[in-house]
Design an enzyme around this catalytic site. Structure first.
Site, PDB file in Angstrom:
ATOM      1  N   GLY A   1     -17.749   1.406  -3.239  1.00  0.00           N
ATOM      2  CA  GLY A   1     -18.550   2.626  -3.365  1.00  0.00           C
ATOM      3  C   GLY A   1     -19.884   2.452  -4.056  1.00  0.00           C
TER       4      GLY A   1
ATOM      5  N   TYR B   1       0.859  -1.185   0.000  1.00  0.00           N
ATOM      6  CA  TYR B   1       0.000   0.000   0.000  1.00  0.00           C
ATOM      7  C   TYR B   1       0.898   1.239   0.000  1.00  0.00           C
ATOM      8  CZ  TYR B   1      -4.063  -2.858   1.390  1.00  0.00           C
ATOM      9  OH  TYR B   1      -5.073  -3.788   1.441  1.00  0.00           O
TER      10      TYR B   1
END
Length: 300
Positions: free
Chosen positions: A189, A38
């Site tokens: 989302g 990440y």
């Protein structure tokens, strides 16, 4: 992950990210999920700053093995020698002596499962890792991994929009006594109720077939039922999406993404939401497996 750039976009405000982690810890949220890829280590260093002086307040989960460069997936490296290298970098970036949960981010067939799991088991014996986790694997792979060394947690995408694991993987995890860390509760989302078509050309969602063309139009129409129920109950669609995952069993934990303190109250409240049998039936029927078109996985 949302506190670091992984798809090549800008990095969120670091000060706010650290404050969000610390506020979460203050509210009793102790599970911090990261990956050494990440932001090419940025996320681990961020967590290290946030937990400095309060290591015992946090349970740190680290995924390893994936390779990203400039927002593009480049493959996997889960060779034993690589894992032994990755762990030392992670410990240094996090500023800790032991990682609570350590797991390969995938099993891609390049290395025998026995070798990968055996390497993490060795790290547990050395005191560098407390518990073994696995991520995004099949039921057969989970059984094999668990036979080499007890698996404590399975990290996997799970939401109203992604229910394919209910057939085989979830029952296997429950049978073996393995906890499930369920990420992507809002399907990147889609289930927030805020998404509209067409998406901006620079949106990372364009990586996924779920958000392309007719698929997106169909999927947004399906979300209208969730939006209406949320309105009727006085919550947001995001809260209901999280609450649905939380209601699937005590062995399943929603892994909720946030990078701002302002999201904490809403997400904490979501864990208290209850559904009537009728509401649960409506959601399970409307979002039956296959109801949402496309995937949120890259074609690798």
């Amino acid at each position: 992950m949302r506190m670091s750039s992984i798809w090549g976009g800008s990095t969120p405000d670091e000060t706010e990210s650290i404050a969000t982690i610390q506020a979460a810890l203050d509210n009793g949220i102790n599970f911090l999920n990261t990956g050494d890829f990440y932001g090419a280590g940025h996320n681990e260093m961020l967590i290290g700053k946030a937990i400095k002086g309060r290591r015992d307040d946090a349970f740190i989960s680290v995924k390893m093995g994936a390779i990203f460069h400039n927002g593009q997936w480049s493959g996997m490296d889960i060779r034993p020698i690589a894992i032994k290298n990755f762990i030392n970098y992670s410990l240094t970036r996090l500023g800790v002596e032991t990682i609570d949960l350590y797991q390969p981010s995938r099993m891609d067939g390049s290395v025998p499962i026995e070798d990968v799991i055996g390497t993490v088991a060795d790290l547990i014996k050395e005191g560098k890792v407390r518990y073994l986790g696995v991520s995004e694997i099949t039921a057969d792979q989970l059984r094999k991994a668990h036979s080499v060394h007890p698996v404590s947690a399975l990290e996997i995408g799970y939401s109203l929009a992604d229910r394919q694991i209910e057939t085989d993987l979830l029952p296997t995890a429950k049978e073996l006594g393995i906890g499930v860390v369920a990420f992507a509760n809002t399907a990147e989302g889609l289930l927030t109720g805020d998404m509209k078509a067409p998406l901006p050309p620079d949106s990372y969602h364009n990586h996924f077939s779920r958000f392309q063309g007719d698929n997106l139009a169909h999927n947004l129409e399906k979300v209208e039922v969730l939006k209406q129920m949320a309105k009727d109950k006085g919550y947001t669609p995001t809260q209901l999406a999280i609450a649905w995952v939380n209601a699937q069993g005590e062995h399943i934990m929603p892994l909720v993404s946030m990078s701002r303190r302002s999201r904490l109250p809403e997400n904490i409240q979501a864990m208290q939401i209850k559904f009537t049998p009728e509401e649960m039936n409506t959601l399970n029927t409307h979002f039956a497996p296959g109801a949402i078109l496309g995937s949120t996985y890259l074609q690798r």
